[in-house]
Write a protein that holds these residues in place. Structure first.
Motif, PDB file in Angstrom:
ATOM      1  N   ILE A 145       9.702 -11.746   0.329  1.00  0.00           N
ATOM      2  CA  ILE A 145       8.691 -11.315  -0.637  1.00  0.00           C
ATOM      3  C   ILE A 145       8.474 -12.428  -1.650  1.00  0.00           C
ATOM      4  CG2 ILE A 145       8.077  -9.594  -2.372  1.00  0.00           C
ATOM      5  CD1 ILE A 145       9.767  -7.585  -0.859  1.00  0.00           C
ATOM      6  N   LYS A 146       7.217 -12.856  -1.792  1.00  0.00           N
ATOM      7  CA  LYS A 146       6.892 -14.012  -2.631  1.00  0.00           C
ATOM      8  C   LYS A 146       6.997 -13.673  -4.114  1.00  0.00           C
ATOM      9  CE  LYS A 146       3.647 -15.394   0.943  1.00  0.00           C
ATOM     10  NZ  LYS A 146       2.329 -15.019   1.387  1.00  0.00           N
ATOM     11  N   GLU A 147       6.868 -14.725  -4.928  1.00  0.00           N
ATOM     12  CA  GLU A 147       7.007 -14.559  -6.375  1.00  0.00           C
ATOM     13  C   GLU A 147       5.958 -13.621  -6.957  1.00  0.00           C
ATOM     14  OE1 GLU A 147       7.747 -17.999  -8.808  1.00  0.00           O
ATOM     15  OE2 GLU A 147       8.551 -19.109  -7.105  1.00  0.00           O
ATOM     16  N   ASP A 148       4.780 -13.534  -6.301  1.00  0.00           N
ATOM     17  CA  ASP A 148       3.751 -12.611  -6.789  1.00  0.00           C
ATOM     18  C   ASP A 148       3.955 -11.199  -6.244  1.00  0.00           C
ATOM     19  OD1 ASP A 148       3.036 -12.934  -4.153  1.00  0.00           O
ATOM     20  OD2 ASP A 148       0.978 -13.580  -4.538  1.00  0.00           O
ATOM     21  N   GLY A 149       5.058 -10.992  -5.506  1.00  0.00           N
ATOM     22  CA  GLY A 149       5.384  -9.650  -5.008  1.00  0.00           C
ATOM     23  C   GLY A 149       4.716  -9.278  -3.703  1.00  0.00           C
ATOM     24  N   THR A 150       4.066 -10.241  -3.028  1.00  0.00           N
ATOM     25  CA  THR A 150       3.314  -9.921  -1.815  1.00  0.00           C
ATOM     26  C   THR A 150       3.966 -10.481  -0.561  1.00  0.00           C
ATOM     27  OG1 THR A 150       1.911 -11.899  -1.892  1.00  0.00           O
ATOM     28  CG2 THR A 150       1.170  -9.955  -3.135  1.00  0.00           C
ATOM     29  N   ILE A 151       3.507  -9.954   0.583  1.00  0.00           N
ATOM     30  CA  ILE A 151       3.785 -10.528   1.895  1.00  0.00           C
ATOM     31  C   ILE A 151       2.434 -10.717   2.581  1.00  0.00           C
ATOM     32  CG2 ILE A 151       6.070  -9.507   2.143  1.00  0.00           C
ATOM     33  CD1 ILE A 151       4.762  -7.311   3.862  1.00  0.00           C
ATOM     34  N   THR A 152       2.420 -11.480   3.663  1.00  0.00           N
ATOM     35  CA  THR A 152       1.173 -11.737   4.382  1.00  0.00           C
ATOM     36  C   THR A 152       1.331 -11.299   5.831  1.00  0.00           C
ATOM     37  OG1 THR A 152       0.707 -13.640   2.970  1.00  0.00           O
ATOM     38  CG2 THR A 152      -0.536 -13.474   5.016  1.00  0.00           C
ATOM     39  N   LEU A 153       0.362 -10.517   6.323  1.00  0.00           N
ATOM     40  CA  LEU A 153       0.391 -10.021   7.689  1.00  0.00           C
ATOM     41  C   LEU A 153      -0.918 -10.378   8.402  1.00  0.00           C
ATOM     42  CD1 LEU A 153       1.955  -6.486   7.116  1.00  0.00           C
ATOM     43  CD2 LEU A 153       3.048  -8.442   8.202  1.00  0.00           C
ATOM     44  N   PRO A 154      -0.900 -10.435   9.741  1.00  0.00           N
ATOM     45  CA  PRO A 154      -2.115 -10.781  10.475  1.00  0.00           C
ATOM     46  C   PRO A 154      -3.253  -9.804  10.198  1.00  0.00           C
ATOM     47  CG  PRO A 154      -0.197 -10.848  11.915  1.00  0.00           C
ATOM     48  CD  PRO A 154       0.264 -10.246  10.622  1.00  0.00           C
ATOM     49  N   TYR A 155      -4.440 -10.344  10.037  1.00  0.00           N
ATOM     50  CA  TYR A 155      -5.693  -9.593   9.878  1.00  0.00           C
ATOM     51  C   TYR A 155      -5.890  -8.979   8.498  1.00  0.00           C
ATOM     52  CZ  TYR A 155      -5.368  -9.786  14.992  1.00  0.00           C
ATOM     53  OH  TYR A 155      -5.214 -10.210  16.279  1.00  0.00           O
TER      54      TYR A 155
ATOM     55  N   THR B  91       9.400   1.286  -2.081  1.00  0.00           N
ATOM     56  CA  THR B  91      10.432   1.583  -1.101  1.00  0.00           C
ATOM     57  C   THR B  91       9.927   1.142   0.270  1.00  0.00           C
ATOM     58  OG1 THR B  91       9.590   3.791  -0.608  1.00  0.00           O
ATOM     59  CG2 THR B  91      11.152   3.593  -2.445  1.00  0.00           C
ATOM     60  N   PRO B  92      10.832   0.934   1.230  1.00  0.00           N
ATOM     61  CA  PRO B  92      10.380   0.586   2.586  1.00  0.00           C
ATOM     62  C   PRO B  92       9.387   1.590   3.155  1.00  0.00           C
ATOM     63  CG  PRO B  92      12.724   0.152   2.397  1.00  0.00           C
ATOM     64  CD  PRO B  92      12.301   0.827   1.104  1.00  0.00           C
ATOM     65  N   SER B  93       9.603   2.880   2.905  1.00  0.00           N
ATOM     66  CA  SER B  93       8.677   3.887   3.444  1.00  0.00           C
ATOM     67  C   SER B  93       7.302   3.797   2.790  1.00  0.00           C
ATOM     68  CB  SER B  93       9.256   5.298   3.273  1.00  0.00           C
ATOM     69  OG  SER B  93       9.458   5.589   1.903  1.00  0.00           O
ATOM     70  N   GLN B  94       7.257   3.501   1.482  1.00  0.00           N
ATOM     71  CA  GLN B  94       5.972   3.326   0.809  1.00  0.00           C
ATOM     72  C   GLN B  94       5.234   2.116   1.368  1.00  0.00           C
ATOM     73  OE1 GLN B  94       7.404   3.125  -3.235  1.00  0.00           O
ATOM     74  NE2 GLN B  94       6.840   5.248  -3.681  1.00  0.00           N
ATOM     75  N   LEU B  95       5.963   1.039   1.634  1.00  0.00           N
ATOM     76  CA  LEU B  95       5.345  -0.152   2.198  1.00  0.00           C
ATOM     77  C   LEU B  95       4.847   0.115   3.614  1.00  0.00           C
ATOM     78  CD1 LEU B  95       4.574  -3.098   1.915  1.00  0.00           C
ATOM     79  CD2 LEU B  95       6.894  -3.718   2.621  1.00  0.00           C
ATOM     80  N   GLU B  96       5.608   0.864   4.389  1.00  0.00           N
ATOM     81  CA  GLU B  96       5.164   1.239   5.734  1.00  0.00           C
ATOM     82  C   GLU B  96       3.816   1.954   5.681  1.00  0.00           C
ATOM     83  OE1 GLU B  96       8.186   3.623   7.463  1.00  0.00           O
ATOM     84  OE2 GLU B  96       9.658   1.987   7.580  1.00  0.00           O
ATOM     85  N   ASN B  97       3.697   2.938   4.780  1.00  0.00           N
ATOM     86  CA  ASN B  97       2.449   3.693   4.670  1.00  0.00           C
ATOM     87  C   ASN B  97       1.289   2.805   4.252  1.00  0.00           C
ATOM     88  OD1 ASN B  97       3.695   6.106   5.382  1.00  0.00           O
ATOM     89  ND2 ASN B  97       4.207   6.623   3.263  1.00  0.00           N
ATOM     90  N   GLU B  98       1.561   1.869   3.323  1.00  0.00           N
ATOM     91  CA  GLU B  98       0.485   0.999   2.843  1.00  0.00           C
ATOM     92  C   GLU B  98       0.001   0.055   3.950  1.00  0.00           C
ATOM     93  OE1 GLU B  98      -0.366  -2.167  -0.767  1.00  0.00           O
ATOM     94  OE2 GLU B  98       0.894  -0.409  -1.072  1.00  0.00           O
ATOM     95  N   ILE B  99       0.939  -0.482   4.728  1.00  0.00           N
ATOM     96  CA  ILE B  99       0.552  -1.376   5.830  1.00  0.00           C
ATOM     97  C   ILE B  99      -0.260  -0.615   6.875  1.00  0.00           C
ATOM     98  CG2 ILE B  99       1.448  -2.737   7.749  1.00  0.00           C
ATOM     99  CD1 ILE B  99       3.825  -3.473   5.933  1.00  0.00           C
ATOM    100  N   ARG B 100       0.204   0.581   7.233  1.00  0.00           N
ATOM    101  CA  ARG B 100      -0.508   1.386   8.218  1.00  0.00           C
ATOM    102  C   ARG B 100      -1.915   1.715   7.734  1.00  0.00           C
ATOM    103  NH1 ARG B 100       2.566   5.262   7.998  1.00  0.00           N
ATOM    104  NH2 ARG B 100       4.139   4.530   9.468  1.00  0.00           N
ATOM    105  N   THR B 101      -2.035   2.101   6.454  1.00  0.00           N
ATOM    106  CA  THR B 101      -3.353   2.428   5.891  1.00  0.00           C
ATOM    107  C   THR B 101      -4.271   1.213   5.892  1.00  0.00           C
ATOM    108  OG1 THR B 101      -2.377   4.132   4.488  1.00  0.00           O
ATOM    109  CG2 THR B 101      -4.548   3.298   3.849  1.00  0.00           C
ATOM    110  N   ALA B 102      -3.724   0.044   5.558  1.00  0.00           N
ATOM    111  CA  ALA B 102      -4.541  -1.177   5.514  1.00  0.00           C
ATOM    112  C   ALA B 102      -5.108  -1.505   6.889  1.00  0.00           C
ATOM    113  CB  ALA B 102      -3.703  -2.338   4.988  1.00  0.00           C
TER     114      ALA B 102
END
Length: 202
Positions: A70-80, A90-101
């Motif tokens: 996780i970068k200094e700005d708090g983000t990660i980068t994923l394809p597309y 939390t990991p589960s909150q991040l899972e939901n956000e990635i799926r929604t995106a």
């Protein structure tokens, strides 16, 4: 009549005991239900954490998980979908956000996302400090604060040539004498980082 009176008193007492038991049981249930709140907050992802992200979809079959810090700005980068805010979730909150995106971009209709933190959440301070060793990472940490956690400098410390080694193999130097006067020069410390304070030769 006396027997009926005694029986009625016994039944009333039993009924009162049942009500008290149920009330205490309800209280116990409410207390137990509130306990997971602390558990969830202790699992919040932080800047510097290394996480693995598995995207389970036919198109991604056979591909290894994405592993990112996780970068200094708090983000990660994923394809597309590019940047996703990961820190303080939390990991589960991040899972939901990635799926929604992914769904909002209409890339996949059915996608399973698994987020796993692999970080041990420690940092290390070695060399000429009073208490060298491993310390728990609690977030919002800089080089001078990390050294203070390790007891501070000794009389033999070379304060202007402190090195910090990152988990990606990179190293940086910090002049702690200047950093103490100018916080902008005080580099951040992430989980897994190692700080080394060299000896000052007289």
């Amino acid at each position: 009549m006396k027997r009926h009176s005694i029986l009625a008193q016994w039944m009333a007492g039993w009924g009162l005991a049942c009500l008290v038991f149920l009330a205490l049981g309800g209280l116990q249930t409410r207390v137990t239900a509130s306990e997971p709140t602390n558990t969830v907050s202790s699992q919040l992802l932080q800047v510097g954490d290394i996480i693995k992200i598995s995207l389970e979809h036919p198109e991604w079959r056979g591909k290894p998980p994405f592993e990112q810090r996780i970068k200094e700005d708090g983000t990660i980068t994923l394809p597309y979908i590019n940047k996703v805010q990961a820190a303080r979730k939390t990991p589960s909150q991040l899972e939901n956000e990635i799926r929604t995106a992914y769904l909002e971009q209409k890339y996949y209709k059915h996608l399973s996302v698994i987020v796993m933190s692999t970080e041990n959440r420690f940092f290390f301070v070695y060399g000429f400090v009073k208490l060298p060793g491993r310390y728990p990472y609690v977030g919002d940490l800089t080089v001078t604060r990390a050294i203070a956690t390790a007891g501070g400098f000794t009389e033999f410390s070379k304060k202007d040539s402190v090195t910090i080694s990152r988990q990606d193999g990179s190293t940086e130097k910090v002049d702690c004498e200047k950093a103490e006067k100018n916080p902008a020069l005080d580099l951040p410390v992430f989980p897994g980082d190692t700080i080394n304070v060299p000896r000052r030769w007289l």
